[in-house]
Every structure is written in structure tokens, then in C-alpha cells.
Design a protein around this motif. Structure first.
Motif, short mmCIF file in Angstrom:
data_model
loop_
_atom_site.label_atom_id
_atom_site.label_comp_id
_atom_site.label_asym_id
_atom_site.label_seq_id
_atom_site.Cartn_x
_atom_site.Cartn_y
_atom_site.Cartn_z
N ARG A 70 -16.00 6.36 16.35
CA ARG A 70 -14.59 6.73 16.19
C ARG A 70 -13.88 5.71 15.30
NH1 ARG A 70 -13.72 7.41 21.16
NH2 ARG A 70 -14.26 9.61 21.16
N TRP A 71 -14.13 4.43 15.55
CA TRP A 71 -13.51 3.39 14.73
C TRP A 71 -14.05 3.41 13.31
CZ3 TRP A 71 -9.16 1.14 14.79
CH2 TRP A 71 -8.48 0.98 16.00
N ALA A 72 -15.32 3.69 13.16
CA ALA A 72 -15.90 3.78 11.81
C ALA A 72 -15.17 4.83 11.00
CB ALA A 72 -17.39 4.09 11.89
N GLY A 73 -14.95 5.98 11.58
CA GLY A 73 -14.24 7.05 10.89
C GLY A 73 -12.79 6.71 10.60
N ARG A 74 -12.12 6.14 11.57
CA ARG A 74 -10.73 5.76 11.36
C ARG A 74 -10.59 4.73 10.24
NH1 ARG A 74 -9.48 4.77 17.72
NH2 ARG A 74 -9.15 6.93 18.32
N LEU A 75 -11.51 3.77 10.24
CA LEU A 75 -11.44 2.71 9.24
C LEU A 75 -11.73 3.23 7.84
CD1 LEU A 75 -13.00 -0.13 11.37
CD2 LEU A 75 -10.69 -0.15 10.37
N LEU A 76 -12.69 4.15 7.70
CA LEU A 76 -12.94 4.73 6.38
C LEU A 76 -11.73 5.54 5.92
CD1 LEU A 76 -16.68 5.89 6.26
CD2 LEU A 76 -15.67 3.67 5.71
N LEU A 77 -11.11 6.26 6.83
CA LEU A 77 -9.90 7.01 6.48
C LEU A 77 -8.78 6.07 6.03
CD1 LEU A 77 -8.36 9.69 6.36
CD2 LEU A 77 -7.87 9.42 8.78
N LEU A 78 -8.55 5.00 6.78
CA LEU A 78 -7.53 4.02 6.39
C LEU A 78 -7.89 3.37 5.06
CD1 LEU A 78 -6.75 2.31 9.82
CD2 LEU A 78 -5.21 3.72 8.43
N GLY A 79 -9.19 3.12 4.85
CA GLY A 79 -9.62 2.54 3.59
C GLY A 79 -9.29 3.43 2.41
N ILE A 80 -9.52 4.72 2.56
CA ILE A 80 -9.17 5.66 1.48
C ILE A 80 -7.67 5.60 1.20
CG2 ILE A 80 -8.99 8.10 0.86
CD1 ILE A 80 -11.67 8.53 2.41
N ILE A 81 -6.89 5.60 2.25
CA ILE A 81 -5.43 5.57 2.08
C ILE A 81 -4.99 4.29 1.38
CG2 ILE A 81 -3.23 5.45 3.32
CD1 ILE A 81 -4.62 7.33 5.46
N PHE A 82 -5.43 3.13 1.89
CA PHE A 82 -4.96 1.86 1.33
C PHE A 82 -5.64 1.51 0.02
CE2 PHE A 82 -3.78 0.97 5.85
CZ PHE A 82 -2.42 0.84 5.63
N PHE A 83 -6.95 1.65 -0.07
CA PHE A 83 -7.67 1.25 -1.28
C PHE A 83 -7.39 2.23 -2.41
CE2 PHE A 83 -11.24 0.92 -4.18
CZ PHE A 83 -11.45 -0.44 -4.28
N SER A 84 -7.83 3.46 -2.21
CA SER A 84 -7.66 4.45 -3.29
C SER A 84 -6.19 4.76 -3.53
CB SER A 84 -8.44 5.72 -2.97
OG SER A 84 -9.83 5.45 -2.93
N GLY A 85 -5.43 4.91 -2.47
CA GLY A 85 -4.01 5.21 -2.62
C GLY A 85 -3.27 4.15 -3.41
N SER A 86 -3.56 2.88 -3.14
CA SER A 86 -2.88 1.82 -3.88
C SER A 86 -3.32 1.80 -5.34
CB SER A 86 -3.13 0.45 -3.23
OG SER A 86 -4.48 0.06 -3.34
N LEU A 87 -4.59 2.11 -5.61
CA LEU A 87 -5.05 2.15 -7.00
C LEU A 87 -4.42 3.32 -7.75
CD1 LEU A 87 -8.81 1.14 -6.76
CD2 LEU A 87 -6.84 -0.27 -7.36
N ALA A 89 -1.47 4.67 -7.08
CA ALA A 89 -0.06 4.33 -7.28
C ALA A 89 0.09 3.25 -8.35
CB ALA A 89 0.56 3.87 -5.96
N LEU A 90 -0.78 2.25 -8.33
CA LEU A 90 -0.74 1.19 -9.33
C LEU A 90 -0.93 1.74 -10.74
CD1 LEU A 90 -0.89 -1.78 -10.36
CD2 LEU A 90 -3.30 -1.74 -9.73
N SER A 91 -1.92 2.60 -10.90
CA SER A 91 -2.22 3.10 -12.23
C SER A 91 -1.13 4.02 -12.77
CB SER A 91 -3.57 3.82 -12.24
OG SER A 91 -3.56 4.94 -11.39
N VAL A 92 -0.45 4.74 -11.90
CA VAL A 92 0.59 5.66 -12.34
C VAL A 92 1.93 4.95 -12.57
CG1 VAL A 92 1.98 7.66 -11.64
CG2 VAL A 92 -0.49 7.68 -11.30
#
Length: 125
Positions: A70-87, A89-92
Motif C-alpha cells: 500500500r505504501w509502495a503504491g502511495r509513494l509512487l503516486l506521490l512521486g509522479i505528482i511531485f517529480f513529474s508535476g514539478s518538471l 510546471a517548471l518547463s511551462v
């Protein structure tokens, strides 16, 4: 848990394809080459970790539900939001301060994969 992570993984993989196509076709003429590379990195990690969510769902189906999965899934989901989401937003936007959020997502990715590995090693043959 199994169906939920597989469904989220599939939806996020689909979103990754859409975001990637948006970047390739609509953003390419608008943003600089460096920012396009940043954007593509976000798409790449987004897709890999969406597939990771599907993998966690499959593992839950094989091994049964567990707090670590459960934590593995939650952490990957949060990673997508913070890592990819910030990239994205930064690029745009070009706001470099958003790059400070990216490592938080990276730590979430690492911790999520570690949770999955610990769960796998804890299983009996």
C-alpha cells in the motif's frame, strides 16, 4: 487495493501519453530546447512509475494486500505528482523555484521501490 492500483496505473499511463503528445506537438514550438528536455524527463518518469503502480497491483493480487505494498503504491503516486508535476510546471512556467520540489518526488520514488523490494524479500519461496 489490487484493482485500485492497477486502475490508477492505467489512468496515469494514459495521462502520460497525452501529456507527452501535448509536449511534442504543442509545446515544442513554444518552449526552449532545455525546457523541452526537462518536460520529456517528467513524461518518462511519469510513465515508468505508472507502470510501477500496475506492477504493485499485480503483486497485491499474487501475494495479498499488505501495508508495504500500500505504501509502495502511495509513494509512487506521490512521486509522479511531485517529480513529474514539478518538471511539467517548471518547463511551462520557467519558474526555477519549482525545481526544488522535484527531489521530494525522487525520494518518494526511491522509497516506493524500496517498499516493494522489502515486501518481495519478506515473502517465502
Amino acid at each position: 487495493m489490487q484493482r485500485r492500483f492497477m486502475a490508477w496505473g492505467a489512468l496515469l499511463a494514459m495521462l502520460s501519453v497525452g501529456v507527452g503528445a501535448f509536449g511534442a506537438h504543442l509545446l515544442k514550438p513554444v518552449i526552449s530546447g532545455d525546457y523541452l528536455t526537462v518536460y520529456e524527463t517528467g513524461v518518462h518518469y511519469h510513465m515508468i512509475h505508472a507502470l510501477g503502480l500496475i506492477l504493485i497491483g499485480l503483486a497485491a493480487g499474487q501475494w495479498g494486500e499488505s501495508p508495504r505494498l500500500r505504501w509502495a503504491g502511495r509513494l509512487l503516486l506521490l512521486g509522479i505528482i511531485f517529480f513529474s508535476g514539478s518538471l511539467y510546471a517548471l518547463s511551462v512556467t520557467g519558474i526555477k523555484l519549482l525545481g526544488a520540489v522535484t527531489p521530494i518526488g525522487g525520494v518518494c520514488f526511491i522509497a516506493g521501490w524500496l517498499c516493494l523490494a522489502r515486501e518481495a524479500f519478506s515473502r517465502k519461496d
